[in-house]
Write a protein that holds these residues in place. Structure first.
Motif, PDB file in Angstrom:
ATOM      1  N   ARG A 106       9.589  10.027   8.131  1.00 37.85           N
ATOM      2  CA  ARG A 106       8.729   9.447   7.111  1.00 37.85           C
ATOM      3  C   ARG A 106       9.498   8.404   6.314  1.00 37.85           C
ATOM      4  NH1 ARG A 106       3.562  10.634   7.719  1.00 37.85           N
ATOM      5  NH2 ARG A 106       3.223  10.464   5.458  1.00 37.85           N
ATOM      6  N   ALA A 107       8.795   7.388   5.815  1.00 35.97           N
ATOM      7  CA  ALA A 107       9.403   6.386   4.945  1.00 35.97           C
ATOM      8  C   ALA A 107       9.760   7.033   3.612  1.00 35.97           C
ATOM      9  CB  ALA A 107       8.443   5.217   4.726  1.00 35.97           C
ATOM     10  N   SER A 108      10.943   6.739   3.099  1.00 37.80           N
ATOM     11  CA  SER A 108      11.370   7.319   1.826  1.00 37.80           C
ATOM     12  C   SER A 108      10.973   6.446   0.642  1.00 37.80           C
ATOM     13  CB  SER A 108      12.890   7.521   1.825  1.00 37.80           C
ATOM     14  OG  SER A 108      13.561   6.307   2.125  1.00 37.80           O
ATOM     15  N   HIS A 109      10.896   5.133   0.850  1.00 36.99           N
ATOM     16  CA  HIS A 109      10.570   4.216  -0.229  1.00 36.99           C
ATOM     17  C   HIS A 109       9.140   3.666  -0.067  1.00 36.99           C
ATOM     18  CE1 HIS A 109      14.932   4.365  -0.590  1.00 36.99           C
ATOM     19  NE2 HIS A 109      14.809   3.848  -1.799  1.00 36.99           N
ATOM     20  N   PHE A 110       8.477   3.479  -1.184  1.00 37.55           N
ATOM     21  CA  PHE A 110       7.139   2.855  -1.255  1.00 37.55           C
ATOM     22  C   PHE A 110       6.043   3.726  -0.631  1.00 37.55           C
ATOM     23  CE2 PHE A 110      10.253  -0.552   0.076  1.00 37.55           C
ATOM     24  CZ  PHE A 110      10.658  -0.874  -1.210  1.00 37.55           C
ATOM     25  N   ASN A 111       6.372   4.948  -0.248  1.00 37.67           N
ATOM     26  CA  ASN A 111       5.450   5.771   0.535  1.00 37.67           C
ATOM     27  C   ASN A 111       4.600   6.663  -0.371  1.00 37.67           C
ATOM     28  OD1 ASN A 111       4.133   7.249   2.455  1.00 37.67           O
ATOM     29  ND2 ASN A 111       5.965   8.078   3.437  1.00 37.67           N
ATOM     30  N   TRP A 184      -6.396  -2.750  -0.848  1.00 40.47           N
ATOM     31  CA  TRP A 184      -6.975  -1.871  -1.856  1.00 40.47           C
ATOM     32  C   TRP A 184      -8.330  -2.394  -2.329  1.00 40.47           C
ATOM     33  CZ3 TRP A 184      -1.979  -1.440  -5.325  1.00 40.47           C
ATOM     34  CH2 TRP A 184      -0.965  -0.839  -4.574  1.00 40.47           C
ATOM     35  N   LYS A 185      -8.394  -3.720  -2.493  1.00 42.28           N
ATOM     36  CA  LYS A 185      -9.646  -4.329  -2.961  1.00 42.28           C
ATOM     37  C   LYS A 185     -10.766  -4.095  -1.960  1.00 42.28           C
ATOM     38  CE  LYS A 185     -11.449  -8.647  -4.889  1.00 42.28           C
ATOM     39  NZ  LYS A 185     -11.137 -10.072  -5.201  1.00 42.28           N
ATOM     40  N   ALA A 186     -10.409  -4.037  -0.674  1.00 40.88           N
ATOM     41  CA  ALA A 186     -11.396  -3.795   0.375  1.00 40.88           C
ATOM     42  C   ALA A 186     -11.702  -2.316   0.556  1.00 40.88           C
ATOM     43  CB  ALA A 186     -10.897  -4.392   1.688  1.00 40.88           C
ATOM     44  N   GLY A 187     -11.084  -1.486  -0.283  1.00 40.49           N
ATOM     45  CA  GLY A 187     -11.341  -0.048  -0.202  1.00 40.49           C
ATOM     46  C   GLY A 187     -10.412   0.694   0.727  1.00 40.49           C
ATOM     47  N   GLY A 188      -9.336   0.044   1.169  1.00 35.24           N
ATOM     48  CA  GLY A 188      -8.383   0.689   2.071  1.00 35.24           C
ATOM     49  C   GLY A 188      -7.496   1.678   1.343  1.00 35.24           C
ATOM     50  N   PRO A 189      -6.740   2.470   2.084  1.00 35.04           N
ATOM     51  CA  PRO A 189      -5.877   3.496   1.480  1.00 35.04           C
ATOM     52  C   PRO A 189      -4.671   2.885   0.773  1.00 35.04           C
ATOM     53  CG  PRO A 189      -5.479   3.370   3.837  1.00 35.04           C
ATOM     54  CD  PRO A 189      -6.651   2.469   3.562  1.00 35.04           C
TER      55      PRO A 189
END
Length: 313
Positions: A106-111, A184-189
């Motif tokens: 897993r990514a440790s940063h920004f995740n 995010w604006k498009a409703g993405g995760p």
């Protein structure tokens, strides 16, 4: 007394916990290098154990330097020792979490993909903020350090200040990218918040070992360059001291001090240059004419300044 002589005379008075931490991280770096070979997993196009390896090497250099710097303090050495112990504890927590995420793939940063990932990233962010505050306090203590040799005096101070600035540049990576905001604006995760690559998503082609992007700007470069001023400038002073027996002008501590100050100004210019280059989404290996021109001017300024420092009596 030059830094070279001081290193020899103070070996037994270095801050022991940070020296041990540096040695332990050196061993960990070797283990991570072996893991890169044995574990073929990748994350965002890079070997899964590359980041733990880089952090271990960087941490080893960082703590070895502070171990020596603490030994220089004529006063507040106990306070500095406690602050350095605090740094070791902070870095240990952050590093354990980083290795834990690497082992999980897993990514440790920004995740922020899962609650657990988000919590780990938040804890790591808090550790980094604490590390910055403790480094600031240690830098203030270093400013009161009396070092007889003028070159050593300025190398220690300029290196500590520029290193603190380099750590601060890591904040540039924590803001959402334009692509993330659009998602995010498009409703993405909101699975990732921030990144180190400018102009592209993280995970594209990169330099061997370092992983710095070869197709876009990379904010890890100014962060790395700035942070390691703490080693670069004292090493410059050591090199000048080592050359002094062969070059008469370098035996003058005023001349060496001038050269260290010019080196510090040039290093600050280099940090500014690679930051500017990264923010323009330009790869470190594909500089445009403007970047090359700015670099040439910087080299010329440092070269002329060094020539003048040696010539002027």
């Amino acid at each position: 007394m030059t830094i070279l002589a001081d290193l020899r005379s103070r070996t037994n008075t270095w801050h022991r916990p940070s020296a041990l931490a540096a040695g332990a991280l050196g061993v960990v770096a070797v283990l991570c290098a072996a893991a890169v070979v044995l574990d073929q997993r990748t994350l965002a196009g890079a070997p899964i154990w590359a980041k733990p390896f880089k952090f271990a090497v960087s941490g080893a250099l960082y703590f070895a330097t502070w171990s020596w710097l603490v030994s220089l303090l004529p006063r507040f050495r106990r306070t500095a020792g406690l602050l350095t112990d605090f740094l070791i504890a902070i870095f240990t927590v952050e590093y354990v979490l980083l290795v834990f995420q690497a082992a999980r793939g897993r990514a440790s940063h920004f995740n922020n993909a899962t609650p657990q990932d988000a919590l780990i990233y938040q804890v790591m962010g808090t550790m980094i903020a604490c590390l910055w505050v403790a480094t600031l306090a240690l830098t203030v203590l270093v400013m009161f350090t009396k070092v007889p040799d003028r070159a050593s005096y300025w190398a220690v101070r300029a290196g500590a200040i520029l290193s603190l600035g380099g750590i601060s540049l890591g904040a540039l990576m924590t803001s959402p990218t334009a692509r993330q905001l659009a998602q995010w604006k498009a409703g993405g995760p909101r699975d990732m918040v921030g990144g180190h690559t400018v102009g592209l998503e993280d995970g594209g082609p990169g330099l061997p070992i370092l992983g710095w992007s070869t197709v876009g700007g990379d904010l890890r470069i100014p962060h790395f360059v700035g942070m390691h001023a703490l080693q670069a400038l004292p090493l410059l002073a050591i090199a000048l001291a080592a050359l002094a027996p062969r070059f008469t002008r370098l035996r003058d501590d005023v001349v060496r001090a001038r050269l260290v100050l010019i080196g510090a100004a040039g290093y600050a210019g280099l940090i500014a240059l690679v930051t500017w280059q990264a923010l323009r989404a330009q790869s470190i290996v594909h500089p445009d004419a403007t970047t090359l021109g700015a670099f040439a001017l910087l080299v010329a300024a440092v070269g002329l300044g060094s020539w003048a420092a040696v010539r002027v009596r």
